[in-house]
Design a protein around this motif. Structure first.
Motif, PDB file in Angstrom:
ATOM      1  N   VAL B 200       0.842  -1.202   0.000  1.00 18.65           N
ATOM      2  CA  VAL B 200       0.000   0.000   0.000  1.00 18.65           C
ATOM      3  C   VAL B 200       0.873   1.246   0.000  1.00 18.65           C
ATOM      4  O   VAL B 200       0.629   2.197  -0.748  1.00 18.65           O
ATOM      5  N   LEU B 201       1.920   1.234   0.817  1.00 16.35           N
ATOM      6  CA  LEU B 201       2.798   2.405   0.861  1.00 16.35           C
ATOM      7  C   LEU B 201       3.482   2.621  -0.489  1.00 16.35           C
ATOM      8  O   LEU B 201       3.640   3.752  -0.939  1.00 16.35           O
ATOM      9  N   ASN B 202       3.873   1.521  -1.143  1.00 20.79           N
ATOM     10  CA  ASN B 202       4.470   1.654  -2.475  1.00 20.79           C
ATOM     11  C   ASN B 202       3.473   2.211  -3.482  1.00 20.79           C
ATOM     12  O   ASN B 202       3.853   2.922  -4.408  1.00 20.79           O
ATOM     13  N   ALA B 203       2.212   1.839  -3.304  1.00 18.31           N
ATOM     14  CA  ALA B 203       1.199   2.228  -4.275  1.00 18.31           C
ATOM     15  C   ALA B 203       0.640   3.626  -4.007  1.00 18.31           C
ATOM     16  O   ALA B 203      -0.072   4.177  -4.833  1.00 18.31           O
ATOM     17  N   LEU B 204       0.959   4.195  -2.838  1.00 23.31           N
ATOM     18  CA  LEU B 204       0.364   5.494  -2.474  1.00 23.31           C
ATOM     19  C   LEU B 204       0.687   6.617  -3.463  1.00 23.31           C
ATOM     20  O   LEU B 204      -0.206   7.398  -3.788  1.00 23.31           O
ATOM     21  N   PRO B 205       1.937   6.740  -3.949  1.00 20.62           N
ATOM     22  CA  PRO B 205       2.197   7.827  -4.897  1.00 20.62           C
ATOM     23  C   PRO B 205       1.268   7.762  -6.106  1.00 20.62           C
ATOM     24  O   PRO B 205       0.757   8.790  -6.559  1.00 20.62           O
ATOM     25  N   ALA B 206       1.038   6.541  -6.622  1.00 21.25           N
ATOM     26  CA  ALA B 206       0.130   6.391  -7.759  1.00 21.25           C
ATOM     27  C   ALA B 206      -1.292   6.789  -7.375  1.00 21.25           C
ATOM     28  O   ALA B 206      -1.999   7.456  -8.136  1.00 21.25           O
ATOM     29  N   THR B 237      13.540  -3.423  11.134  1.00 26.54           N
ATOM     30  CA  THR B 237      14.072  -2.066  11.193  1.00 26.54           C
ATOM     31  C   THR B 237      14.188  -1.473   9.797  1.00 26.54           C
ATOM     32  O   THR B 237      13.811  -0.330   9.559  1.00 26.54           O
ATOM     33  N   ARG B 238      14.696  -2.299   8.856  1.00 23.29           N
ATOM     34  CA  ARG B 238      14.904  -1.791   7.506  1.00 23.29           C
ATOM     35  C   ARG B 238      13.574  -1.450   6.847  1.00 23.29           C
ATOM     36  O   ARG B 238      13.420  -0.409   6.208  1.00 23.29           O
ATOM     37  N   LEU B 239      12.583  -2.332   7.006  1.00 25.55           N
ATOM     38  CA  LEU B 239      11.287  -2.090   6.374  1.00 25.55           C
ATOM     39  C   LEU B 239      10.605  -0.862   6.968  1.00 25.55           C
ATOM     40  O   LEU B 239      10.013  -0.058   6.246  1.00 25.55           O
ATOM     41  N   LEU B 240      10.717  -0.713   8.284  1.00 23.74           N
ATOM     42  CA  LEU B 240      10.076   0.439   8.913  1.00 23.74           C
ATOM     43  C   LEU B 240      10.743   1.733   8.483  1.00 23.74           C
ATOM     44  O   LEU B 240      10.084   2.742   8.240  1.00 23.74           O
ATOM     45  N   ASN B 241      12.075   1.698   8.376  1.00 18.52           N
ATOM     46  CA  ASN B 241      12.765   2.892   7.911  1.00 18.52           C
ATOM     47  C   ASN B 241      12.369   3.233   6.484  1.00 18.52           C
ATOM     48  O   ASN B 241      12.171   4.401   6.148  1.00 18.52           O
ATOM     49  N   GLY B 242      12.249   2.183   5.662  1.00 18.45           N
ATOM     50  CA  GLY B 242      11.813   2.401   4.289  1.00 18.45           C
ATOM     51  C   GLY B 242      10.434   3.035   4.256  1.00 18.45           C
ATOM     52  O   GLY B 242      10.185   3.983   3.503  1.00 18.45           O
ATOM     53  N   ALA B 243       9.541   2.535   5.114  1.00 17.67           N
ATOM     54  CA  ALA B 243       8.179   3.073   5.174  1.00 17.67           C
ATOM     55  C   ALA B 243       8.214   4.541   5.584  1.00 17.67           C
ATOM     56  O   ALA B 243       7.517   5.380   5.000  1.00 17.67           O
ATOM     57  N   ALA B 244       9.047   4.858   6.583  1.00 17.33           N
ATOM     58  CA  ALA B 244       9.135   6.240   7.046  1.00 17.33           C
ATOM     59  C   ALA B 244       9.632   7.148   5.928  1.00 17.33           C
ATOM     60  O   ALA B 244       9.117   8.250   5.718  1.00 17.33           O
ATOM     61  N   GLN B 245      10.633   6.666   5.184  1.00 17.76           N
ATOM     62  CA  GLN B 245      11.175   7.450   4.070  1.00 17.76           C
ATOM     63  C   GLN B 245      10.103   7.725   3.023  1.00 17.76           C
ATOM     64  O   GLN B 245       9.945   8.849   2.547  1.00 17.76           O
ATOM     65  N   GLN B 246       9.355   6.672   2.685  1.00  9.12           N
ATOM     66  CA  GLN B 246       8.319   6.826   1.663  1.00  9.12           C
ATOM     67  C   GLN B 246       7.256   7.829   2.104  1.00  9.12           C
ATOM     68  O   GLN B 246       6.837   8.678   1.328  1.00  9.12           O
ATOM     69  N   LEU B 247       6.842   7.700   3.368  1.00 11.12           N
ATOM     70  CA  LEU B 247       5.803   8.592   3.876  1.00 11.12           C
ATOM     71  C   LEU B 247       6.306  10.029   3.889  1.00 11.12           C
ATOM     72  O   LEU B 247       5.590  10.960   3.528  1.00 11.12           O
ATOM     73  N   LEU B 248       7.554  10.191   4.296  1.00 16.02           N
ATOM     74  CA  LEU B 248       8.116  11.536   4.385  1.00 16.02           C
ATOM     75  C   LEU B 248       8.213  12.168   2.999  1.00 16.02           C
ATOM     76  O   LEU B 248       7.900  13.346   2.822  1.00 16.02           O
ATOM     77  N   SER B 249       8.611  11.374   2.005  1.00 14.70           N
ATOM     78  CA  SER B 249       8.746  11.973   0.677  1.00 14.70           C
ATOM     79  C   SER B 249       7.371  12.301   0.111  1.00 14.70           C
ATOM     80  O   SER B 249       7.183  13.344  -0.523  1.00 14.70           O
ATOM     81  N   LEU B 250       6.397  11.443   0.383  1.00 16.81           N
ATOM     82  CA  LEU B 250       5.032  11.740  -0.057  1.00 16.81           C
ATOM     83  C   LEU B 250       4.524  13.012   0.631  1.00 16.81           C
ATOM     84  O   LEU B 250       3.921  13.885   0.011  1.00 16.81           O
ATOM     85  N   ALA B 251       4.805  13.113   1.924  1.00 12.58           N
ATOM     86  CA  ALA B 251       4.329  14.247   2.709  1.00 12.58           C
ATOM     87  C   ALA B 251       4.929  15.557   2.204  1.00 12.58           C
ATOM     88  O   ALA B 251       4.241  16.563   2.078  1.00 12.58           O
ATOM     89  N   GLN B 253       6.338  16.139  -0.802  1.00  9.59           N
ATOM     90  CA  GLN B 253       6.003  16.437  -2.191  1.00  9.59           C
ATOM     91  C   GLN B 253       4.628  17.058  -2.330  1.00  9.59           C
ATOM     92  O   GLN B 253       4.415  17.931  -3.161  1.00  9.59           O
ATOM     93  N   HIS B 254       3.688  16.584  -1.552  1.00 12.09           N
ATOM     94  CA  HIS B 254       2.306  17.032  -1.751  1.00 12.09           C
ATOM     95  C   HIS B 254       1.755  17.799  -0.558  1.00 12.09           C
ATOM     96  O   HIS B 254       0.545  17.971  -0.445  1.00 12.09           O
ATOM     97  N   ASN B 255       2.617  18.221   0.358  1.00 11.88           N
ATOM     98  CA  ASN B 255       2.181  18.951   1.561  1.00 11.88           C
ATOM     99  C   ASN B 255       1.087  18.213   2.319  1.00 11.88           C
ATOM    100  O   ASN B 255       0.040  18.768   2.642  1.00 11.88           O
ATOM    101  N   ILE B 256       1.359  16.950   2.590  1.00  6.62           N
ATOM    102  CA  ILE B 256       0.365  16.104   3.232  1.00  6.62           C
ATOM    103  C   ILE B 256       0.673  15.987   4.725  1.00  6.62           C
ATOM    104  O   ILE B 256       1.829  16.039   5.131  1.00  6.62           O
ATOM    105  N   VAL B 257      -0.372  15.859   5.516  1.00  8.49           N
ATOM    106  CA  VAL B 257      -0.208  15.557   6.932  1.00  8.49           C
ATOM    107  C   VAL B 257      -0.176  14.030   7.075  1.00  8.49           C
ATOM    108  O   VAL B 257      -1.050  13.349   6.544  1.00  8.49           O
ATOM    109  N   VAL B 258       0.838  13.519   7.741  1.00  6.34           N
ATOM    110  CA  VAL B 258       0.914  12.071   7.961  1.00  6.34           C
ATOM    111  C   VAL B 258       0.754  11.781   9.446  1.00  6.34           C
ATOM    112  O   VAL B 258       1.459  12.347  10.278  1.00  6.34           O
ATOM    113  N   LEU B 259      -0.224  10.946   9.737  1.00  6.69           N
ATOM    114  CA  LEU B 259      -0.548  10.628  11.122  1.00  6.69           C
ATOM    115  C   LEU B 259      -0.366   9.121  11.311  1.00  6.69           C
ATOM    116  O   LEU B 259      -0.942   8.327  10.585  1.00  6.69           O
TER     117      LEU B 259
END
Lengths: 335, 364
Positions: B200-206, B237-251, B253-259
């Motif tokens: 889902v996190l990978n698919a979020l940008p699309a 640890t690696r997967l969670l860090n990856g998730a955090a990176q993805q969320l941060l870049s999405l946030a 790029q699009h001025n999104i609030v991430v909760l």
């Protein structure tokens, strides 16, 4: 499913070949790796890898639905407790993993048996016209009590008069945590998909996990509980089933971990790991016998309260148990 | 990673051709390529290879970096914080939940994490005048706790509490969305295991491209699937860090609030058991802001534990039929000004709220 089939014809065969050559043939394997890692392993270009990862993710990701759509699906159907007064505390919901906890002889099993009747009622009477499974891990199924309830139920629930209520409740006995693990991963999924069961009662979850694990195995126990919790939740959601786990209580622990609504000096057994797995928790409490003012039929007052749930504010209702089941004081006109 | 075609960069036709022949079509393809590799593959000198890479780097970054003061100012203006509609809470968070950051709410079961997440999913859809973001919501539900009927209940209560102020304004941009619109504006992903969660996190940008109105992403909770039967802590640890990176870049790029909501775990320290947020030390670094929700006697409390800009503090709140509310007297959100404009004049609003409450009392 084979990776080749998942990717379809839009992806170049050479790209697919590079993935298989690098040993990346499994969805889990690929999604657990970062793009640069796969680039290094396959020798493909970053954009090609990103494209494959994106395709696989779109395939593996669940489809979203809007809240408006969820309202129209029956994912979270309420199941009545079988008494309007008890329903004020909030009916349980399908799709949820529910913890029903309390001290011994508080009335947990009585409420669960009543749920097995109530779930068979048609929707207009608070049920979902479904069957139930009752799993025993402690004692045998309380057969004589069930027959007593079944005999009286036509008077109390007119909609059940034409239904053979005992035919709609399956019982099973499970002795160890290992057996239970097998049951939730193998027998239960097939049972839920074929038999019209939408209520599962486990009496009790605590007995399995308090006996089978020593004190110093708490980390191992937490792992197994998380796994079972996850599996039960998935089943509850996939089959729109309510799974009620009867839990015991432990003596008080100093930290105020749980809602103050928990009766003083006892907390639910199985600890924080299990509490993190459940969707809703109800407490049953036995209140000491009332004074002479109360009728003979309800000499023991009990209380049902909702300690946590995503859908309701905290409420409580007093009830008593008699020949034909659990009755709230409110419905019986006793204040 | 950039999908900008190589041909759009300022390279000679020959260079573009050579790159294309070797399969380099987008800027992203060259991201992990070294000068030596490129010169070998394209059969060109190292100097030219270095020049190509430099040129591509310049061209691809200039698109992101260059912005005039005016556009920068406009972007700043558009960066509203998401209000909780609870004055104490907003004050604790410095005026609401900031976009372009990861905000984490941790708490034991029943502390109110999901209630808060659902309340904020309602608030997000309100117009800016009410502290909302006038946007839609992606709700990633890992625990099966998102209840559409409870969401509807919160939406109805919040709407009717704000209605008096909305009708006073009569401005078009202050019009409240209907409950039906709010129900349509929440996209719920029900996730059953950690692979689905990653997917889902990978698919979020699309998804974001298809639904540019999305202004809030909720993950309730990040921890659940990573605690169930997960033995490889390095991978976690690696997967969670990856998730955090993805969320941060999405946030960003699009001025999104991430909760993000997180569970609690017990740790033994100096012989006593204490509760700490789950997922360990590395994850603790991933979030910009961390708030711990807890029971404090009969009320619920929220404490700010980590923030780049705000002092630590704690406040009380309650969960009512209408959602997450302040515990300070009768001052519901209807008598508050949205936090963005009120933080400087707290005393004044408090006094105003008190008089409104008093007047209400006299009326009834």
């Amino acid at each position: 499913m084979a990776l080749r089939a998942l990717l379809g014809d839009d992806v170049h065969p050479a790209t697919k070949a590079a993935f298989s050559k690098a040993g990346l043939t499994d969805l889990t394997e690929i999604l657990c790796r970062s793009v640069p890692e796969i680039v290094a392993q396959t020798g493909l270009k970053a954009s090609q890898v990103a494209d494959v990862v994106c395709r696989l993710s779109l395939h593996a990701a669940p489809k979203p639905s809007t809240a408006a759509h969820l309202l129209t699906t029956a994912t979270h159907d309420p199941i009545s407790w079988g008494d309007a007064g008890l329903d004020r505390v909030g009916p349980i919901r399908t799709g949820h993993l529910i913890d029903l906890c309390g001290e011994s002889s508080a009335g947990k099993t009585q409420l669960a048996l009543q749920l097995c009747l109530a779930v068979q009622q048609p929707p207009e009477c608070g049920g979902i016209s479904a069957r139930a499974v009752f799993i025993n891990t402690e004692a045998r199924f309380p057969m004589s009590r069930w027959h007593q309830l079944a005999k009286h139920c036509a008077q109390r629930y007119p909609s059940l008069a034409s239904i053979a209520v005992s035919d709609n409740v399956f019982t099973n006995r499970i002795n160890t945590a290992d057996e239970f693990w097998m049951f939730v991963h193998e027998a239960l999924p097939s049972l839920l998909s074929s038999s019209g069961v939408r209520l599962v009662v486990i009496d009790s979850i605590a007995a399995l996990f308090r006996a089978d694990f020593a004190l110093d195995e708490s980390a191992a126990r937490a792992h197994v509980l998380f796994d079972i919790g996850r599996q039960l939740k998935q089943l509850a959601h996939a089959h729109k089933t309510a799974i009620v786990c009867i839990n015991q209580v432990s003596a008080h622990v100093p930290e105020e971990v749980l809602p103050s609504f928990a009766p003083s000096r006892v907390i639910p057994a199985l600890g924080l790991a299990w509490s993190s797995c459940i969707n809703a928790r109800y407490f049953v409490r036995r209140i000491t016998s009332r004074e002479a003012s109360v009728q003979a039929a309800c000499d023991v007052e009990r209380q049902l309260s909702c300690a946590l749930a995503p859908h309701l504010p905290e409420e409580r209702a007093s009830f008593f148990v008699d020949n034909d089941g659990c009755h709230s004081m409110e419905q019986a006109g006793i204040t | 990673m950039s999908r900008k075609p190589v041909s759009a960069c300022r390279l000679t036709a020959g260079q573009t051709h050579k790159l294309a022949r070797c399969g380099y079509e987008t800027v992203g393809d060259l991201e992990y390529v070294t000068v030596a590799e490129l010169s070998k593959e394209l059969e060109i000198g190292e100097e030219e290879a270095a020049q190509i890479l430099r040129q591509i780097k310049d061209d691809s970054s200039s698109g992101v970096e260059s912005s005039t003061v005016f556009s920068g100012l406009r972007r700043e203006e558009q960066l509203h914080s998401l209000s909780t509609l609870t004055r104490d809470f907003d004050e604790l968070l410095g005026g609401g939940i900031e976009p372009r950051k990861l905000t984490e709410f941790c708490g034991a079961p029943g502390a109110g994490k999901t209630q808060l997440a659902m309340q904020l999913s309602v608030n997000c859809q309100l117009p800016h005048a009410f502290g909302g973001l006038a946007g839609q919501v992606v709700y990633i539900d890992t625990e099966g706790s998102f209840m559409a009927d409870r969401f509807k209940e919160i939406a109805e209560h919040t709407r009717s509490e704000l209605q008096p102020r909305a009708s006073r304004r009569r401005k078009k941009q202050a019009a409240l969305p209907s409950v039906e619109e709010m129900l349509e504006g929440v996209h719920v992903f029900r996730v059953h295991n950690y692979i689905e969660q990653i997917a889902v996190l990978n698919a979020l940008p699309a998804f974001q491209i298809d639904h540019p109105q999305v202004k809030l992403v909720v993950i309730d909770s990040i921890a659940f699937h990573f605690r169930a039967d997960f033995h490889d802590m390095g991978l976690r640890t690696r997967l969670l860090n990856g998730a955090a990176q993805q969320l941060l870049s999405l946030a960003t790029q699009h001025n999104i609030v991430v909760l993000i909501t997180n569970q609690m775990t017990t740790t033994i320290k100096d012989g006593t058991a204490t509760l700490i947020p789950a997922l360990g030390e590395t994850w603790a670094h991933a979030c910009t802001t961390r708030v711990v929700l807890a029971f404090d006697g009969d009320t619920r409390s929220a404490s700010l534990f980590k923030s780049p800009s705000l002092p630590e503090g704690s406040i009380h709140y309650s969960v009512t039929a209408g959602g997450v509310r302040s515990v300070r007297g009768a001052a519901g959100p209807s008598s508050q000004t949205p936090s963005s404009s009120s933080t400087s004049s707290t005393a004044a609003t408090a006094a105003a709220a008190a008089t409104t409450a008093k007047r209400r009392h006299e009326h009834s």
